[in-house]
Write a protein that holds these residues in place. Structure first.
Motif, mmCIF file in Angstrom:
data_model
loop_
_atom_site.group_PDB
_atom_site.id
_atom_site.type_symbol
_atom_site.label_atom_id
_atom_site.label_comp_id
_atom_site.label_asym_id
_atom_site.label_seq_id
_atom_site.Cartn_x
_atom_site.Cartn_y
_atom_site.Cartn_z
ATOM 1 N N ILE A 112 0.851 -1.193 0.000
ATOM 2 C CA ILE A 112 0.000 0.000 0.000
ATOM 3 C C ILE A 112 0.886 1.242 0.000
ATOM 4 O O ILE A 112 1.859 1.323 0.744
ATOM 5 N N GLU A 113 0.519 2.215 -0.819
ATOM 6 C CA GLU A 113 1.293 3.449 -0.887
ATOM 7 C C GLU A 113 0.786 4.430 0.165
ATOM 8 O O GLU A 113 -0.034 5.316 -0.123
ATOM 9 N N VAL A 114 1.242 4.238 1.374
ATOM 10 C CA VAL A 114 0.930 5.154 2.476
ATOM 11 C C VAL A 114 2.240 5.499 3.181
ATOM 12 O O VAL A 114 3.243 4.805 3.042
ATOM 13 N N THR A 118 0.017 3.625 10.122
ATOM 14 C CA THR A 118 -1.035 4.308 10.886
ATOM 15 C C THR A 118 -1.649 5.458 10.094
ATOM 16 O O THR A 118 -2.511 6.179 10.607
ATOM 17 N N SER A 119 -1.199 5.646 8.867
ATOM 18 C CA SER A 119 -1.769 6.714 8.026
ATOM 19 C C SER A 119 -3.176 6.330 7.574
ATOM 20 O O SER A 119 -3.468 5.151 7.312
ATOM 21 N N ALA A 120 -4.061 7.333 7.480
ATOM 22 C CA ALA A 120 -5.444 7.076 7.049
ATOM 23 C C ALA A 120 -5.463 6.556 5.610
ATOM 24 O O ALA A 120 -4.764 7.082 4.730
ATOM 25 N N LEU A 121 -6.279 5.547 5.346
ATOM 26 C CA LEU A 121 -6.386 4.968 4.004
ATOM 27 C C LEU A 121 -7.318 5.775 3.115
ATOM 28 O O LEU A 121 -7.298 5.642 1.888
ATOM 29 N N ASP A 145 -9.677 5.105 8.941
ATOM 30 C CA ASP A 145 -8.984 3.867 9.323
ATOM 31 C C ASP A 145 -7.646 3.728 8.593
ATOM 32 O O ASP A 145 -7.494 4.154 7.442
ATOM 33 N N SER A 146 -6.704 3.119 9.280
ATOM 34 C CA SER A 146 -5.374 2.887 8.714
ATOM 35 C C SER A 146 -5.181 1.388 8.492
ATOM 36 O O SER A 146 -6.032 0.565 8.846
ATOM 37 N N LEU A 147 -4.028 1.045 7.934
ATOM 38 C CA LEU A 147 -3.709 -0.368 7.720
ATOM 39 C C LEU A 147 -3.649 -1.104 9.062
ATOM 40 O O LEU A 147 -4.124 -2.238 9.185
ATOM 41 N N LYS A 148 -3.116 -0.439 10.069
ATOM 42 C CA LYS A 148 -3.048 -1.048 11.404
ATOM 43 C C LYS A 148 -4.436 -1.228 11.993
ATOM 44 O O LYS A 148 -4.727 -2.235 12.648
ATOM 45 N N THR A 149 -5.321 -0.266 11.760
ATOM 46 C CA THR A 149 -6.685 -0.375 12.268
ATOM 47 C C THR A 149 -7.388 -1.581 11.657
ATOM 48 O O THR A 149 -8.090 -2.334 12.350
ATOM 49 N N VAL A 150 -7.190 -1.793 10.350
ATOM 50 C CA VAL A 150 -7.797 -2.947 9.678
ATOM 51 C C VAL A 150 -7.260 -4.245 10.280
ATOM 52 O O VAL A 150 -8.010 -5.188 10.531
ATOM 53 N N ILE A 168 3.325 -6.739 6.812
ATOM 54 C CA ILE A 168 4.718 -6.945 6.436
ATOM 55 C C ILE A 168 5.030 -6.025 5.255
ATOM 56 O O ILE A 168 4.412 -6.149 4.182
ATOM 57 N N ASP A 169 5.927 -5.098 5.464
ATOM 58 C CA ASP A 169 6.348 -4.180 4.400
ATOM 59 C C ASP A 169 5.136 -3.479 3.775
ATOM 60 O O ASP A 169 4.996 -3.413 2.540
ATOM 61 N N LYS A 170 4.247 -2.953 4.639
ATOM 62 C CA LYS A 170 3.031 -2.250 4.231
ATOM 63 C C LYS A 170 2.094 -3.125 3.398
ATOM 64 O O LYS A 170 1.312 -2.633 2.583
#
Length: 464
Positions: A112-114, A118-121, A145-150, A168-170
């Motif tokens: 994911i290009e973030v 924790t950046s908002a998706l 929501d961010s990747l961590k939130t998901v 792993i590696d975004k």
């Protein structure tokens, strides 16, 4: 005129009074000696109680069926397959060849290009996860929501679905917690905007279905979904860790675990010898003319009974002949070596009896006839418990008796000390009064001498 210290005139000073007090205190020494003796006896019984508790624990171990029925399991190569065995496992050898290990199904999303996890998706919608057993989990995604939130939302349902997520590696990775050929379904919820593409879990994700473990035991091919195998050989658990080299098998050996039984009996023998030696030291009659060699509990009837009973119980036959053919512990290699009853242990005889009939050995130490527990270990522990029981044990009764005696002696000592203090004050007062009386007598004598001298002088003047 006043006196500065006692004894100025009488000659009876503080040192003289202290000598008198030493005589007065002679009975106190007897009380203190008696208290010391009782305290030493109390401490000796406490030490005996500690040793008997240790003996009780060692004998208790001999009542465990697992001690005499446990099995040992060894693998020729623990790096490929580890093994453990329960008491139901039959003694045998197995050849095992591990072809493939069981793996878990996994879905790996694209990167994911973030800026960070924790950046908002900046996407919203929902998707559904379904495990191989048909259990579903719907995940709602909000704009912030961010990747961590998901990941956290998926993991909150892991206990229900058995699916867990990681990053792993975004990349979002969803994996089955169970191994084997199990499919994971990931799909958008109908009527909602697609968020799977934004999560990298759409067309770009890579799905890999888990594999089953494939191995052979004694030439028989077996397939299982897990690397922990409990249902192929009764009582044996195989833990597959790696694949075998081509054409090579690992050897698994299941046999009686005699080491546990040997250790349990050796521990009992060592503790018994230690306990009996300690008891003999405390009840020693000593050498004539050498009071220091006499044991602190010499002549104690309870201790003599304990010593004699334990020695007799260890060497006598047992009565539960219906459950075991072993009559006494000597058949298992435990024998007395001298007239004092010291025990020795020859483990070869135990191994011989275990090889012939493990149940026979187990029942010798402990078994059940009707509602009653019988056996060598049961008999000894029942007797030992009559001494160490915290409810009505012999040692508890003795300890309470010693405490009452010490309490009574402390009262006598306190009362005696108070009497001695009063007596000392009496002596000080009496001899101080004597000094005063002697001082007054000296003053009167000086006055009288002065009067006589004056009269003599006057008489001499008249004659002239």
């Amino acid at each position: 005129m006043s006196i500065n210290f006692i004894g100025s005139y009488s000659g009876i000073d503080n040192s003289s009074i202290q000598q008198l007090m030493e005589v007065e205190k002679l009975p106190l020494a007897g009380l203190a000696k008696k208290k010391t003796s009782i305290t030493e006896m109390q401490n000796a019984w406490k030490d005996i109680n500690t040793r008997l508790k240790s003996l009780f624990d060692k004998v208790k171990v001999l009542q465990s069926p697992d001690i005499f029925q446990s099995k040992s399991a060894t693998s020729s190569n623990d790096a490929v397959v580890a093994v453990s065995a329960g008491k139901s496992a039959a003694s045998s050898q197995y050849r095992i060849h591990v072809e493939t290990l069981a793996t878990a199904s996994k879905s790996v999303g694209s990167q994911i290009e973030v800026e960070n996890t924790t950046s908002a998706l900046e996407t919203e919608g929902s998707f559904k996860l379904t495990n191989a057993d048909g259990k579903e989990l719907q995940i709602e995604i909000g704009i912030d929501d961010s990747l961590k939130t998901v990941m956290d939302k998926i993991n909150e349902g892991t206990n229900e679905t058995g699916l867990k997520a990681s990053i792993i590696d975004k990349r979002l990775v969803i994996e089955d917690t169970k191994t084997g050929s199990r499919e994971i379904q990931i799909e958008d919820v109908e009527g909602k905007a697609s968020v799977l593409e934004d999560l990298g879990m759409g067309s770009a994700r890579v799905d890999s279905t888990g594999t089953n473990a494939e191995f052979s035991i004694n030439g028989i091919d077996v397939t299982r979904s897990s690397n922990t195998i409990t249902d192929v050989v009764d009582g044996v658990t195989f833990n597959l860790k790696n694949t075998s080299e081509p054409g090579k098998s690992e050897t698994i050996t299941i046999d009686f675990d005699m080491a546990k039984a040997e250790k349990a009996i050796k521990d009992f023998v060592d503790q018994y010898n230690s306990t009996m030696t300690f008891i003999e030291d405390k009840m020693a009659a000593g050498k004539p003319g050498e009071p220091a060699t006499r044991g602190i509990l010499a002549g104690d009837g309870s201790l003599q009974r304990l010593h004699n009973s334990l020695r007799q119980m260890v060497t006598s036959t047992i009565s539960n002949s219906d459950n075991t053919a072993i009559k006494d512990i000597s058949a298992l290699g435990v024998k007395t070596t001298d007239r004092f009853g010291k025990l020795t242990f020859d483990p070869s005889k135990l191994r011989e009896e275990l090889t012939k009939d493990t149940l026979n050995v187990k029942n010798f130490f402990s078994s059940t006839i009707g509602d009653n527990s019988v056996g060598f270990a049961v008999r000894i522990n029942k007797y030992v418990d009559s001494f160490i029981s915290s409810n009505n044990g012999v040692i508890k009764g003795k300890t309470e008796s010693f405490e009452r005696s010490i309490k009574d002696l402390n009262k006598q000592i306190d009362s005696f000390n108070k009497r001695v203090e009063r007596k000392e004050q009496y002596y000080i007062k009496m001899f101080s009064a004597l000094d005063v009386a002697m001082l007054q007598a000296e003053g009167q004598m000086q006055w009288l001498n002065g009067q006589i001298s004056a009269m003599n002088a006057q008489s001499s003047g008249i004659k002239r």
